[in-house]
Enzyme design. Structure first.
Site, short mmCIF file in Angstrom:
data_model
loop_
_atom_site.label_atom_id
_atom_site.label_comp_id
_atom_site.label_asym_id
_atom_site.label_seq_id
_atom_site.Cartn_x
_atom_site.Cartn_y
_atom_site.Cartn_z
CG ASP A 28 -2.03 0.96 1.15
OD1 ASP A 28 -2.33 1.45 0.05
OD2 ASP A 28 -2.63 1.25 2.22
CG ASN A 76 -7.34 -2.32 -6.26
OD1 ASN A 76 -6.39 -3.06 -6.03
ND2 ASN A 76 -7.74 -1.41 -5.39
#
Ligand code: FPP
Length: 249
Positions: A28, A76
């Site tokens: 991340d 996503n």
């Protein structure tokens, strides 16, 4: 949690440290890394992809047996088309690279997730990568792509339901082991340690079933492209200090 790189490894002589067999990494912070530098998000992902290769090779070099990286979640797809497109280009490029470079290190790539939705050329590359992995004997590197913990469980449940419908499985025989054997990680040990750089305290749908007793390490001040082997070492030392009880005492 603030890793001090200088002290990484000081507290544990490496030969005495208990290594996790399986490490999961939520890669991340690529977007923020790019933003801090006034760059487009796609360049943050590029830096993240370069780092993915570096950390996977390092993990393999120190004897980790399994590493799972979260590259693209089922959620996503909600990102702008341009960003998703840039990620697909990166996957192609870095899988090609990985295919070539990881062979030397005997890293065995496996994919977690529904890869049938990707473009034909990416699917072909995924297939080629998995085919090459059959010859490898080193660290298993799971790349989670179009992966979600919930959809993985649904996928496993559907397979069990089909077997019940066909009469080859009795509902009485559905237990944790049966369900685990239909996950994308079938046959692998659960992750012992999950590392998340960039300071977000959430699971983000990553290995929901398998992470039941994983140790989490959230690293606040490091974005994925800046995550180094020293950060991994720090996390491994921290893991070695944890007292895992698995619900016992
Ligand atoms: C999360 O950061 C990262 C991703 C959604 C993509 C991760 C992908 C890579 C590192 C490429 C890996 C390549 C291969 C071949 C496996 P974010 O965009 O959510 O960052 P932010 O929270 O700072 O916005």
């Amino acid at each position: 949690m603030k890793p001090s790189i200088e002290s990484a490894g000081d507290s544990f002589p490496r030969e005495e440290r208990v290594l996790p067999r399986h490490v999961g990494i939520i890669m991340d912070g690529n977007g923020r890394w790019a933003k801090q530098r006034g760059l487009p998000r796609s360049l943050g992902h590029r830096a993240g992809a370069i780092n993915f290769k570096k950390i996977a090779r390092y993990g393999s070099s120190i004897g980790l047996e399994y590493m799972t990286v979260y590259a693209f979640s089922t959620e996503n797809w909600k990102r702008p088309e341009e960003e998703v497109g840039a990620l697909m280009v990166l996957f192609k490029q870095y899988l090609k690279d990985a295919l070539r470079d990881f062979l030397k290190e005997r890293i065995k790539i496996h994919f977690l997730g529904d890869t049938s939705v990707f473009s034909p050329d990416l699917r072909e590359l995924i297939q080629e990568t998995e085919e090459a992995a059959k010859q490898q004997e080193g660290m298993i590197l799971n790349i989670a792509m179009n992966y979600g913990g919930r959809s993985e469980i649904v996928h496993a449940v559907r397979q069990l339901a089909r077997q019940v419908q066909e009469g080859s499985l009795s509902p009485r025989d559905i237990d944790e082991e049966a369900l685990s054997s239909h996950l994308y990680t079938a046959g692998q040990p659960d992750p012992d340690l999950i590392i998340r750089p960039s300071g977000e305290y959430r699971t983000s749908n990553f290995m929901l079933w398998q992470a039941a007793y994983a140790e989490y390490i959230i690293m606040e001040d490091i974005l994925w492209p800046d995550f180094t082997p020293e950060h991994l070492e720090w996390a491994l030392d921290e893991y070695a200090r944890r007292n895992r009880r698995f619900g016992g005492i």
